[in-house]
Design a protein around this motif. Structure first.
Motif, PDB file in Angstrom:
ATOM      1  N   LEU A  72      49.143  48.732 -12.463  1.00 61.06           N
ATOM      2  CA  LEU A  72      48.402  47.708 -11.740  1.00 61.06           C
ATOM      3  C   LEU A  72      46.980  47.625 -12.282  1.00 61.06           C
ATOM      4  N   ILE A  73      46.692  46.606 -13.096  1.00 62.98           N
ATOM      5  CA  ILE A  73      45.367  46.509 -13.712  1.00 62.98           C
ATOM      6  C   ILE A  73      44.343  45.916 -12.759  1.00 62.98           C
ATOM      7  N   ASN A  74      44.807  45.171 -11.744  1.00 67.61           N
ATOM      8  CA  ASN A  74      43.906  44.556 -10.763  1.00 67.61           C
ATOM      9  C   ASN A  74      44.413  44.782  -9.355  1.00 67.61           C
ATOM     10  N   ALA A  75      43.479  44.806  -8.401  1.00 68.22           N
ATOM     11  CA  ALA A  75      43.796  44.890  -6.975  1.00 68.22           C
ATOM     12  C   ALA A  75      43.057  43.754  -6.275  1.00 68.22           C
ATOM     13  N   GLN A 121      21.942  40.303 -20.836  1.00 62.57           N
ATOM     14  CA  GLN A 121      22.890  41.073 -21.646  1.00 62.57           C
ATOM     15  C   GLN A 121      22.976  42.555 -21.246  1.00 62.57           C
ATOM     16  N   GLN A 122      22.466  42.919 -20.082  1.00 65.55           N
ATOM     17  CA  GLN A 122      22.433  44.316 -19.677  1.00 65.55           C
ATOM     18  C   GLN A 122      23.732  44.745 -18.986  1.00 65.55           C
ATOM     19  N   LEU A 123      23.812  46.030 -18.729  1.00 67.39           N
ATOM     20  CA  LEU A 123      24.981  46.621 -18.078  1.00 67.39           C
ATOM     21  C   LEU A 123      25.172  46.130 -16.645  1.00 67.39           C
ATOM     22  N   PHE A 124      26.425  46.146 -16.211  1.00 67.67           N
ATOM     23  CA  PHE A 124      26.761  45.976 -14.796  1.00 67.67           C
ATOM     24  C   PHE A 124      28.009  46.803 -14.526  1.00 67.67           C
ATOM     25  N   ALA A 125      28.565  46.716 -13.332  1.00 64.60           N
ATOM     26  CA  ALA A 125      29.726  47.555 -12.998  1.00 64.60           C
ATOM     27  C   ALA A 125      30.722  46.812 -12.125  1.00 64.60           C
ATOM     28  N   PHE A 126      32.002  46.885 -12.500  1.00 63.94           N
ATOM     29  CA  PHE A 126      33.082  46.377 -11.663  1.00 63.94           C
ATOM     30  C   PHE A 126      33.358  47.356 -10.528  1.00 63.94           C
ATOM     31  N   ALA A 127      33.827  46.819  -9.419  1.00 57.17           N
ATOM     32  CA  ALA A 127      34.345  47.658  -8.343  1.00 57.17           C
ATOM     33  C   ALA A 127      35.739  48.118  -8.733  1.00 57.17           C
ATOM     34  N   TYR A 141      45.647  60.324 -14.512  1.00 59.02           N
ATOM     35  CA  TYR A 141      44.563  59.702 -13.761  1.00 59.02           C
ATOM     36  C   TYR A 141      44.426  58.260 -14.233  1.00 59.02           C
ATOM     37  N   SER A 142      44.502  57.314 -13.310  1.00 62.42           N
ATOM     38  CA  SER A 142      44.490  55.906 -13.675  1.00 62.42           C
ATOM     39  C   SER A 142      43.561  55.122 -12.756  1.00 62.42           C
ATOM     40  N   CYS A 143      43.287  53.872 -13.119  1.00 60.64           N
ATOM     41  CA  CYS A 143      42.339  53.075 -12.332  1.00 60.64           C
ATOM     42  C   CYS A 143      42.723  51.603 -12.371  1.00 60.64           C
ATOM     43  N   THR A 144      42.081  50.842 -11.498  1.00 66.95           N
ATOM     44  CA  THR A 144      42.281  49.400 -11.422  1.00 66.95           C
ATOM     45  C   THR A 144      40.964  48.730 -11.084  1.00 66.95           C
ATOM     46  N   ILE A 145      40.839  47.443 -11.414  1.00 64.56           N
ATOM     47  CA  ILE A 145      39.640  46.659 -11.121  1.00 64.56           C
ATOM     48  C   ILE A 145      39.936  45.709  -9.969  1.00 64.56           C
ATOM     49  N   ILE A 146      39.061  45.679  -8.977  1.00 63.82           N
ATOM     50  CA  ILE A 146      39.233  44.796  -7.816  1.00 63.82           C
ATOM     51  C   ILE A 146      38.805  43.375  -8.185  1.00 63.82           C
ATOM     52  N   THR A 147      39.588  42.389  -7.755  1.00 56.82           N
ATOM     53  CA  THR A 147      39.260  40.989  -8.001  1.00 56.82           C
ATOM     54  C   THR A 147      39.125  40.219  -6.691  1.00 56.82           C
ATOM     55  N   ALA A 148      38.449  39.070  -6.785  1.00 54.35           N
ATOM     56  CA  ALA A 148      38.236  38.217  -5.612  1.00 54.35           C
ATOM     57  C   ALA A 148      38.422  36.758  -6.024  1.00 54.35           C
ATOM     58  N   ALA A 149      38.430  35.867  -5.044  1.00 53.64           N
ATOM     59  CA  ALA A 149      38.490  34.436  -5.341  1.00 53.64           C
ATOM     60  C   ALA A 149      37.254  34.036  -6.140  1.00 53.64           C
ATOM     61  N   ALA A 150      37.422  33.125  -7.066  1.00 52.83           N
ATOM     62  CA  ALA A 150      36.335  32.707  -7.942  1.00 52.83           C
ATOM     63  C   ALA A 150      35.202  32.052  -7.155  1.00 52.83           C
ATOM     64  N   ASN A 151      33.971  32.319  -7.581  1.00 51.93           N
ATOM     65  CA  ASN A 151      32.815  31.648  -6.987  1.00 51.93           C
ATOM     66  C   ASN A 151      32.523  30.374  -7.773  1.00 51.93           C
ATOM     67  N   GLU A 152      31.402  29.741  -7.474  1.00 53.27           N
ATOM     68  CA  GLU A 152      31.070  28.460  -8.104  1.00 53.27           C
ATOM     69  C   GLU A 152      30.946  28.579  -9.616  1.00 53.27           C
ATOM     70  N   LEU A 153      30.420  29.718 -10.084  1.00 48.25           N
ATOM     71  CA  LEU A 153      30.283  29.919 -11.527  1.00 48.25           C
ATOM     72  C   LEU A 153      31.631  29.978 -12.223  1.00 48.25           C
ATOM     73  N   MET A 161      38.229  36.360 -10.130  1.00 47.92           N
ATOM     74  CA  MET A 161      37.184  37.013 -10.921  1.00 47.92           C
ATOM     75  C   MET A 161      37.070  38.467 -10.484  1.00 47.92           C
ATOM     76  N   PRO A 162      36.633  39.344 -11.386  1.00 52.39           N
ATOM     77  CA  PRO A 162      36.431  40.745 -10.993  1.00 52.39           C
ATOM     78  C   PRO A 162      35.229  40.881 -10.078  1.00 52.39           C
ATOM     79  N   VAL A 163      35.312  41.785  -9.140  1.00 54.12           N
ATOM     80  CA  VAL A 163      34.196  42.046  -8.231  1.00 54.12           C
ATOM     81  C   VAL A 163      33.168  42.921  -8.939  1.00 54.12           C
ATOM     82  N   ILE A 164      31.890  42.534  -8.835  1.00 59.80           N
ATOM     83  CA  ILE A 164      30.795  43.300  -9.413  1.00 59.80           C
ATOM     84  C   ILE A 164      29.984  43.912  -8.276  1.00 59.80           C
ATOM     85  N   ILE A 165      29.658  45.197  -8.407  1.00 59.35           N
ATOM     86  CA  ILE A 165      28.852  45.890  -7.409  1.00 59.35           C
ATOM     87  C   ILE A 165      27.393  45.888  -7.861  1.00 59.35           C
TER      88      ILE A 165
END
Length: 218
Positions: A72-75, A121-127, A141-153, A161-165
Motif C-alpha cells: 500500500l503506497i498511499n493511505a 525549492q527547500q525541503l518539506f515532509a509528507f505525512a 519495515y514498510s511505510c505509506t504516504i497519506i493522501t487527501a482530496a486535491a486543493n485549488e492548486l 494529493m499527498p498530505v504535507i505536514i
C-alpha cells in the motif's frame, strides 16, 4: 495519489531541517518510486528524531506474507482511522517522509507530467505511516504516504494529493502519545501555501531515469 517524488537535499540539510541528532545515510534521487527503500523520520521514546530507511509500500502486520500482500503506497486521509491496514499505525506509528518535490500526471491533455515543489525549492515532509511485519525470523519495515482530496492548486492536475505536514507541526505529528483526533486535524492543506507546479518533460515517466532531466522545465 502520490506515486513518485524527489529528494535531492544534502544529508546536512536534512539533519538541520528535521533537527536530527545523528547524520543521515541515504541516496539522493530525482525520481523515487514505490518498492524502494526511502528515508523516513521517526520520533524515539526520549523525543529525539531518527532517520530510517523503510520499504515504500506498506505491508500490514496482519498480512499472511509480504510477497503476495498488497503493498500500500498511499493511505487515504478520509479512511485512515478506519481501515484495518492503517488504523493501528495511525495511532502509534506516524512518520515524516522528506522530499524536495513530487510528481503528478495531468491526463486530460496527453498525460503532462508536473513537478510540485516549494517556491524556494527547500525541503518539506509528507505525512506518513510505518508498519512492522514479522514472520518467524523475517522482519520487514514498510511505510505509506497519506493522501487527501486535491486543493485549488492541484485540482487542474489530479483529484488527489499527498498530505504535507508543516514544520511547526512535526512534533505533534510524530508524538506517539498524541491523541489520534488531534493528529487527524494536522492533515490539512495549509502547508501548500508556498507550493507551485512546474511542467516537466516525459523523461520522468520512466522510473529508471534518475537525473536532473526529471525536473527540467519543458
Amino acid at each position: 495519489m502520490c506515486g513518485r517524488y524527489s529528494l535531492t537535499a544534502s544529508a546536512e540539510q536534512i539533519v538541520e531541517h528535521f533537527q536530527l541528532l545523528r547524520s543521515v545515510k541515504f541516496q539522493p534521487s530525482y525520481n523515487i518510486a514505490p518498492g524502494q527503500k526511502i528515508l523516513n523520520i521517526v520520533e524515539l521514546e526520549d523525543g529525539s528524531r531518527k532517520a530510517v530507511n523503510l520499504f515504500w509500500g506498506l505491508v500490514p502486520s496482519r498480512a499472511k506474507d509480504k510477497k503476495n500482500s498488497s503493498h500500500l503506497i498511499n493511505a487515504r486521509m478520509e479512511t485512515v482511522q478506519e481501515k484495518p491496514s492503517f488504523r493501528s499505525a495511525f495511532k502509534h506509528r506516524r512518520c515524516l517522509i522528506p522530499a524536495n518535490g513530487f510528481f503528478e500526471w495531468e491526463r486530460l491533455n496527453g498525460k503532462q507530467a508536473f513537478h510540485i515543489h516549494r517556491t524556494d525549492q527547500q525541503l518539506f515532509a509528507f505525512a506518513g505511516l510505518w508498519e512492522q511485519w514479522q514472520h518467524e525470523a523475517e522482519t520487514l519495515y514498510s511505510c505509506t504516504i497519506i493522501t487527501a482530496a486535491a486543493n485549488e492548486l492541484m485540482q487542474p492536475i489530479h483529484d488527489r494529493m499527498p498530505v504535507i505536514i508543516s514544520p511547526g507541526h512535526y512534533h505533534q505529528w510524530l508524538d506517539k502519545t498524541a491523541d489520534a483526533e488531534k493528529a487527524l486535524r494536522l492533515l490539512n492543506d495549509a502547508a501548500y501555501t508556498d507550493m507551485t507546479t512546474t511542467p516537466v518533460s516525459d523523461w520522468v515517466n520512466n522510473p529508471r531515469h534518475d537525473d536532473e532531466r526529471c525536473v527540467q522545465v519543458c
